[in-house]
Every structure is written in C-alpha cells, then in structure tokens.
Design an enzyme around this catalytic site. Structure first.
Site, PDB file in Angstrom:
ATOM      1  N   THR A 141       0.848  -1.193   0.000  1.00 28.62           N
ATOM      2  CA  THR A 141       0.000   0.000   0.000  1.00 28.62           C
ATOM      3  C   THR A 141       0.881   1.240   0.000  1.00 28.62           C
ATOM      4  O   THR A 141       1.673   1.455   0.921  1.00 28.62           O
ATOM      5  CB  THR A 141      -0.908   0.007   1.244  1.00 28.62           C
ATOM      6  N   GLN A 143       0.338   4.276   0.707  1.00 27.08           N
ATOM      7  CA  GLN A 143       0.152   5.163   1.847  1.00 27.08           C
ATOM      8  C   GLN A 143       0.717   4.576   3.140  1.00 27.08           C
ATOM      9  O   GLN A 143       0.817   5.284   4.150  1.00 27.08           O
ATOM     10  CB  GLN A 143      -1.343   5.463   2.048  1.00 27.08           C
ATOM     11  N   GLU A 144       1.068   3.298   3.129  1.00 23.70           N
ATOM     12  CA  GLU A 144       1.580   2.673   4.348  1.00 23.70           C
ATOM     13  C   GLU A 144       3.094   2.456   4.232  1.00 23.70           C
ATOM     14  O   GLU A 144       3.864   3.386   4.351  1.00 23.70           O
ATOM     15  CB  GLU A 144       0.799   1.391   4.629  1.00 23.70           C
ATOM     16  N   MET A 145       3.549   1.241   3.939  1.00 19.67           N
ATOM     17  CA  MET A 145       4.996   1.010   3.884  1.00 19.67           C
ATOM     18  C   MET A 145       5.592   1.293   2.509  1.00 19.67           C
ATOM     19  O   MET A 145       6.803   1.469   2.379  1.00 19.67           O
ATOM     20  CB  MET A 145       5.304  -0.418   4.320  1.00 19.67           C
TER      21      MET A 145
END
Length: 350
Positions: A141, A143-145
């Site tokens: 993702t 927006q995450e990692m």
C-alpha cells in the site's frame, strides 16, 4: 552466521517495556467468581490453526520475526511492521489512526496483531482472507509502507544470511513474495494471549476472576442486557463479521464506506470488522477511528446505541445499564489482559 537474538538494547527495551495490566484479584476477603459451567467452555481458545502449506517451525518463526522488525522491508528503509504493530503498545500503535508513508495520517486505526491467528477476515474491511494474504498488504500500500518489491527482493537475495534463513525455513522455495508472506504469518501466529484471568478461570482457577469481573462477563453475554457477545462471540471475542455501530461522522467529507467498499451491499455501508477483545486494555484508543479514549467511553457509546444512526446494524440497540453495570463491564474487559511476554528484538541479517 546469523546471530539468533540481540541483547536488549535501549531501543529493544523501549519496544518490550510492557505495561502491567490493571486487573488484580480483589483483596480484603472479596468474593470470587463461581466456577465455570459447560456453556462457559465455548470461550476456551483452541490450538492456533495453521494452513497445511505453512505449518509453523522454529526456522519459519525466526525468519518471520526478522522480517517483521526489519525496516528495510519498507520503501524508505525507515518503517517495519513493528513500527505500527509495536509489542509494547498491545501490538498496535497507541494512536487514534495510523501514521503511514511520509508521516501522513491515515483514516483508520491500526488493528492489533494479537490473536489474529484465529481470524478468518483481515483488515477493517475484510479485504484480506488469511494471515499470509494480510502480511504483504501494508507493504504493497503506497500510503503505508510503500515497499518496492523489486528492490526489496534484490536486497534479500543479495544478503547471504537472509538467503540461508529462507532456505532453512522453506527449503527449495526461494526468496520471493510468497515465502516472505508465509514467514511473517508464521511469526504472527505466535502473538497469542490465552492466559488472561478469564482464560485461567475457564481452565478451573476459580480465584482468577473477581465477582465484579464475573458480573461483567454475565452482562457481556446476556442478550437482554449487554448483548456484547452478539458480535464479540466465542471463542476469540469476534464473529469475524462486519457491523455499523454508529460511529459519528467527522467533517464534511464522504464517510468511510467500510465493508461496502469491498462488498456492495447496502447494509455494509459504514460497517467494519468486529475486533477481538483479548488484551483490549492495552490497545487504546478504540474503534476504527480511535474516537473512544477509554473502555468506559466504549461502553457509553453502546449505552447510547451509537451516534450516527443512519445505517445501524440490527444488533445496535441502546443499553439500559446503571453505573455499577458499566463498571462491571469494564472490569470484565480488563480481565481479558494476558500476562506480558517479553519479545526479544532480533539482530537483523547483515
């Protein structure tokens, strides 16, 4: 040679400095709970389930633990799975909602890893169906990692210590996305609490629960009073289902669709997965948006019957609870906190 585990450094100590649960046996001669009956045994956790193609072994758990704590698995080399799933914070992050790539604040709270080994649905909207499937979700993702798997796999394959660990854990399967996911899932299956006062009471230790905690348990399971077990069902305090519990909308933007974003059924608008409750005392704040600061706030939300009543699940009804009953429910939920198990942060393969 890869060293197994590091000594506890200052960083490791910070990760592993667990809070002491606030539950305690009543002192001064207070009464203890009645012995559990046959119906209560439905809450006893079974052995941890494992897929046949990823049965846990020490080598797989060791590899998964290294990958879980390794920030090199992220796009910027600064985030690991443990950045958001911190063992000293109930395997969550203590924030209202998660903070992802580049410091951006995300829209949903970080769910705990604790006891997810028993789940059949993963993520708040259920878009992942297994621990293995879930393991790569945050990495993939942006927006995450925000992991670039081409770069990450090249780095792992060029690290002879990691290559040896993969070969020991998954002989002949190589270093790839599938074996990364399997190893992380194998480690996450070790993150289990089954020794809380409630669990010990189920096992026959009648003095593990106070009368107040036992009263809270009876309220929790009483369909005519607390009705909590309608969704937080046995044995892992979740039905693995999705419910709209009336979380108040904030701001003027479109509300989070929840499960509706995955399954276009009207009843799923604003519905989110039922979280398990073991170790719940350690994972504040609560709800998918972190809007409840304390367990008492959670109880008050259900007493009100939710706030946004536009698409409530049928099980959401206002509760008629007095102050003592509210306190009893909170006391029971705190009795779901297990004993703290130190986690050694591994030396990462160089």
């Amino acid at each position: 040679m890869v060293q197994k585990l590091a000594p506890i450094t200052a960083l490791a100590a910070a990760l592993c400095a667990f809070a002491t649960p606030s539950w305690s046996a009543d002192k001064g001669g207070a009464a203890w709970a009645p012995a559990p009956n046959a119906a209560d045994q439905a809450w006893k956790l079974p052995p941890v389930p494992m897929p046949k193609d990823n049965l846990s072994t020490p080598a797989r758990i060791e590899l998964g633990q290294s990958l879980f704590f390794d920030p090199r698995m992220s796009g910027n080399g600064a985030m690991s799975c443990a950045s958001c799933h911190n063992p000293s914070l109930g395997w969550s992050d203590g924030l209202k909602t998660a903070v992802g790539w580049g410091g951006q604040v995300l829209g949903r709270a970080t769910p705990t890893v604790m006891n997810t080994a028993y789940n059949t649905q993963f993520m708040w909207d259920g878009r992942k169906k297994s621990l293995e499937d879930q393991a790569l979700g945050p990495m993939k993702t942006p927006q995450e990692m925000n992991t670039d798997f081409g770069v990450a796999l090249g780095r792992l394959r060029g690290n002879m210590a990691y290559v040896a660990m993969f070969e020991k854990a998954y002989p002949g399967e190589g270093v790839n996305e599938e074996t990364i996911a399997k190893a992380i899932a194998a480690f996450e299956r070790t993150v289990v609490v089954n020794d809380s006062p409630f669990d010990r009471w189920l096992a026959g230790d009648q003095k593990a629960l106070t009368m107040q905690q036992w009263r809270g348990y009876k309220l929790f399971t009483d369909a005519g009073k607390g009705n909590c077990a309608a969704c937080h069902s046995a044995p892992n305090f979740t039905d693995n289902g999705f419910h709209n519990i009336g979380i108040a909308k904030v701001g003027d933007g479109d509300p989070d669709p929840g499960r509706f974003g995955i399954k276009k059924v009207a009843s799923m608008k604003g519905a989110f997965k039922t979280p398990g409750l073991r170790d719940i005392e350690l994972t504040a704040p609560y709800f998918r948006d972190g809007s409840a600061a304390t367990l008492r706030d959670v109880v008050e939300h259900y007493v009100r019957g939710g706030d946004d009543k536009s698409n409530l699940s049928p099980t959401m009804k206002p509760l008629n609870l007095n102050e003592q009953e509210k306190d009893d429910l909170v006391a029971f939920m705190k009795a779901l906190s297990g004993q703290r198990k130190p986690i050694a942060v591994p030396y990462l393969p160089q």
